[in-house]
Motif scaffolding. Structure first.
Motif, PDB file in Angstrom:
ATOM      1  N   LYS A  97       6.779   2.603  -3.186  1.00 50.57           N
ATOM      2  CA  LYS A  97       7.010   3.581  -4.245  1.00 50.57           C
ATOM      3  C   LYS A  97       7.508   2.934  -5.531  1.00 50.57           C
ATOM      4  O   LYS A  97       7.738   3.616  -6.519  1.00 50.57           O
ATOM      5  N   ALA A  98       7.692   1.604  -5.523  1.00 50.59           N
ATOM      6  CA  ALA A  98       8.110   0.913  -6.743  1.00 50.59           C
ATOM      7  C   ALA A  98       7.022   1.084  -7.802  1.00 50.59           C
ATOM      8  O   ALA A  98       5.828   0.973  -7.504  1.00 50.59           O
ATOM      9  N   TRP A  99       7.418   1.331  -9.041  1.00 57.02           N
ATOM     10  CA  TRP A  99       6.421   1.696 -10.053  1.00 57.02           C
ATOM     11  C   TRP A  99       5.353   0.624 -10.273  1.00 57.02           C
ATOM     12  O   TRP A  99       4.185   0.994 -10.490  1.00 57.02           O
ATOM     13  N   PRO A 100       5.639  -0.707 -10.213  1.00 57.24           N
ATOM     14  CA  PRO A 100       4.533  -1.655 -10.380  1.00 57.24           C
ATOM     15  C   PRO A 100       3.476  -1.508  -9.281  1.00 57.24           C
ATOM     16  O   PRO A 100       2.274  -1.680  -9.541  1.00 57.24           O
ATOM     17  N   PHE A 101       3.918  -1.177  -8.070  1.00 62.74           N
ATOM     18  CA  PHE A 101       2.959  -0.995  -6.991  1.00 62.74           C
ATOM     19  C   PHE A 101       2.232   0.344  -7.120  1.00 62.74           C
ATOM     20  O   PHE A 101       1.061   0.454  -6.741  1.00 62.74           O
ATOM     21  N   GLN A 102       2.895   1.350  -7.655  1.00 61.00           N
ATOM     22  CA  GLN A 102       2.202   2.607  -7.919  1.00 61.00           C
ATOM     23  C   GLN A 102       1.068   2.380  -8.923  1.00 61.00           C
ATOM     24  O   GLN A 102      -0.037   2.903  -8.772  1.00 61.00           O
ATOM     25  N   GLU A 103       1.356   1.583  -9.965  1.00 60.26           N
ATOM     26  CA  GLU A 103       0.320   1.243 -10.941  1.00 60.26           C
ATOM     27  C   GLU A 103      -0.783   0.409 -10.288  1.00 60.26           C
ATOM     28  O   GLU A 103      -1.974   0.627 -10.534  1.00 60.26           O
ATOM     29  N   ALA A 104      -0.389  -0.561  -9.482  1.00 62.38           N
ATOM     30  CA  ALA A 104      -1.367  -1.423  -8.818  1.00 62.38           C
ATOM     31  C   ALA A 104      -2.251  -0.619  -7.864  1.00 62.38           C
ATOM     32  O   ALA A 104      -3.457  -0.895  -7.740  1.00 62.38           O
ATOM     33  N   GLN A 105      -1.666   0.362  -7.199  1.00 57.92           N
ATOM     34  CA  GLN A 105      -2.443   1.197  -6.282  1.00 57.92           C
ATOM     35  C   GLN A 105      -3.502   1.999  -7.033  1.00 57.92           C
ATOM     36  O   GLN A 105      -4.629   2.179  -6.538  1.00 57.92           O
ATOM     37  N   ARG A 106      -3.168   2.468  -8.243  1.00 60.41           N
ATOM     38  CA  ARG A 106      -4.164   3.187  -9.054  1.00 60.41           C
ATOM     39  C   ARG A 106      -5.287   2.242  -9.471  1.00 60.41           C
ATOM     40  O   ARG A 106      -6.466   2.601  -9.448  1.00 60.41           O
ATOM     41  N   ARG A 162       0.819  -1.224   0.000  1.00 56.33           N
ATOM     42  CA  ARG A 162       0.000   0.000   0.000  1.00 56.33           C
ATOM     43  C   ARG A 162       0.845   1.262   0.000  1.00 56.33           C
ATOM     44  O   ARG A 162       0.399   2.318  -0.453  1.00 56.33           O
ATOM     45  N   THR A 163       2.063   1.162   0.498  1.00 57.83           N
ATOM     46  CA  THR A 163       2.909   2.361   0.606  1.00 57.83           C
ATOM     47  C   THR A 163       4.160   2.285  -0.275  1.00 57.83           C
ATOM     48  O   THR A 163       4.970   3.204  -0.265  1.00 57.83           O
TER      49      THR A 163
END
Length: 546
Positions: free
Chosen positions: A14-23, A11-12
């Motif tokens: 900053k890795a780009w795949p997780f940034q995309e997943a968060q969106r 949830r926190t």
């Protein structure tokens, strides 16, 4: 279920795949549900134009999409699917350079790829041949995906309702598209492309919608005859931007990334998807690859690096590692980037086991190791902490001094000095890198190697190193040898301004390169007496140099 600790870290992150997943999770926080409230997989899509063979761009798009898919699964625990969609109903625009029977293909221009004979003679159509190559390509890398072809969907009638929807909104789609076109193109543009009943060519002609429910359209055929026919059942296809939007709406695509060159197309297709009652997927717009000169890679120019070339000189994981960072930044793709990518991948993979979870989520190796896991729900990954006993850079220096004629057997005989249980069967990943190092040396390094003669105090320093190695047996720790090298470089008698100048002298006189490995490691690997021979050859060059 996904580990709660992993969810909290995801949830926190900053890795780009997780940034995309968060969106994407803002759209589906707990997964996607159908009209009946049943949990259904979130749909990820990648597209493929089968007029040519799969290439490195195909690999990076599927891999990056998989990174986001796995990140979303880790974040939510929700099910997902990945569809590889082939637009094999597209008309053949030009004959590729790398196919047999070009004359036959020339006579088929304009026809759907799935209705053109296969010049290779292995499949029912040219589209089917390239689709098979795509599946082989994706299977080779272990991707988890479902394959869908446009021809199957159009011909079977599976897209018929979606086509009726397009016909019903024909004017609204024209209102979106016509302002984006040149005046001449506006005269012939139609969202739907009929297939000529006489020639079989995909026609770019104005189309009148006669009956939406029956799917009847009217157009002028190539021979000037006015034709009324159904647009259903494979007798028409959509303009690609409309087709893209139709797929998003008809298949329920939730995530798709695409290159910067399709930015405007994505905007228009998103508007059309909304007109059709769908929704533009979430997605990332990535930068394109560049060649060594910083120019855009083009298949027609033949610049850049193919995926086959990368895999000849480096590992699949190293390619994935190189692709992972900063997808919104352009990357130069050429042979010179491979050695560093190989070694850095293994450095990150070794580091992974010691990192706290939040740091692991930013580690490219974590994403690469999870990409093709059958069960990617938990936080742990198999292979974390693994390392190679020898770096790829060190292998390259070894095969460099062995010259272009070196064999894997020779390399492994030297590795016996350095690697416990130096058996290719015990170290399969190292064995693959040995073969890669031999190929890289043969094609990139050997043609450029030029050992210079030592000059001035460099001669005295090399003599000092030779004397220090005299009488020393193989097997002494590499760190001890490295200490001796340091001591000579720091000795004021030899006049080096800094250790960097001393190491450069060693590399240029012994290895023929301006860069090189830790000399202690190299000497330990190459052997004491062999290293002394290298020093002796360098000192002989100094004697012959005026």
């Amino acid at each position: 279920m996904t580990d709660q600790t992993l969810i909290d870290a995801a949830r926190t992150s900053k890795a780009w795949p997780f940034q995309e997943a968060q969106r994407l999770a803002k759209r589906y926080p707990d997964g996607k549900r159908d009209a009946d409230g049943k949990l259904v997989p979130v749909l990820f899509e990648t597209g493929y134009g089968p007029s040519g063979l799969p290439h490195i761009g195909t690999f990076q798009e599927v891999l990056r999409t998989t990174f986001v898919r796995r990140a979303y699964e880790a974040l939510t625990g929700a099910p997902t699917r990945l569809v590889a969609f082939s637009d094999d109903m597209d008309g053949l625009r030009k004959v590729p350079d790398n196919v047999p029977d070009a004359g036959m293909l020339q006579s088929q221009l304009g026809k759907p790829l799935s209705r053109i004979p296969d010049p290779f003679g292995t499949h029912d159509s040219f589209g089917a041949h390239n689709n098979a190559r795509l599946r082989e390509f994706l299977d080779r890398f272990g991707f988890d995906y479902e394959f869908i072809s446009a021809s199957d969907r159009y011909n079977s009638g599976a897209f018929d309702d979606a086509l009726r929807n397009v016909l019903a909104h024909n004017q609204a789609i024209l209102d979106i598209m016509l302002p984006t076109l040149r005046e001449e193109r506006r005269k012939t543009y139609s969202p739907i492309l009929p297939i000529s009943p006489t020639s079989g060519v995909v026609l770019q002609v104005p189309v009148e919608v006669v009956d939406v429910q029956a799917g009847i359209i009217r157009f002028t055929d190539e021979d000037g005859r006015e034709v009324e026919q159904s647009a259903l059942g494979g007798r028409a296809k959509l303009q690609w931007k409309v087709d893209w939007a139709m797929r998003w709406a008809a298949l329920g695509v939730d995530y798709e990334m695409y290159g910067k060159d399709l930015t405007d197309s994505g905007v228009q297709s998103g508007k059309i998807a909304q007109v059709l009652g769908g929704r533009k997927p979430e997605g990332l717009i990535y930068e394109l690859f560049l060649d060594e000169k910083g120019e855009k890679i083009s298949k027609s120019k033949g610049n850049g690096l193919t995926i086959e070339e990368w895999l000849r000189y480096g590992s699949q994981e190293s390619l994935g590692f190189y692709i992972f960072p900063n997808p919104k930044s352009a990357k130069q793709l050429h042979g010179g980037v491979i050695p560093r990518a190989v070694d850095e991948y293994w450095q990150f993979r070794e580091r992974l086991a010691e990192q706290p979870l939040d740091k692991q989520l930013g580690n490219p190796a974590w994403h690469l190791l999870r990409a093709n896991m059958a069960d990617a729900q938990g936080a742990s990954v198999e292979g974390a902490g693994d390392s190679l006993p020898v770096t790829f850079g060190l292998l390259l220096n070894l095969v460099g001094v062995l010259r272009a004629e070196a064999t894997s057997g020779q390399v492994w005989s030297y590795l016996a000095n350095y690697v416990p249980d130096a058996d290719p069967a015990q170290h399969p990943e190292l064995d693959e890198l040995v073969e890669s190092a031999l190929a890289y040396n043969r094609d990139f390094i050997a043609p450029t190697l030029a050992k210079r003669a030592p000059e001035g105090p460099e001669v005295d320093a090399l003599q000092a190193l030779d004397e220090r190695l005299n009488g020393v047996a193989d097997g002494i720790p590499a760190e001890d040898i490295q200490t001796w090298v340091y001591e000579i470089g720091k000795d004021e008698r030899y006049g080096f301004d800094n250790l960097r100048d001393w190491f450069r002298a060693l590399y240029e006189t012994l290895l023929g390169s301006s860069q090189g490995p830790r000399m202690g490691s190299f000497i330990s690997l190459y052997g004491i007496e062999n290293t002394r021979k290298l020093i002796g050859e360098a000192l002989e060059r100094a004697k012959r140099t005026p």
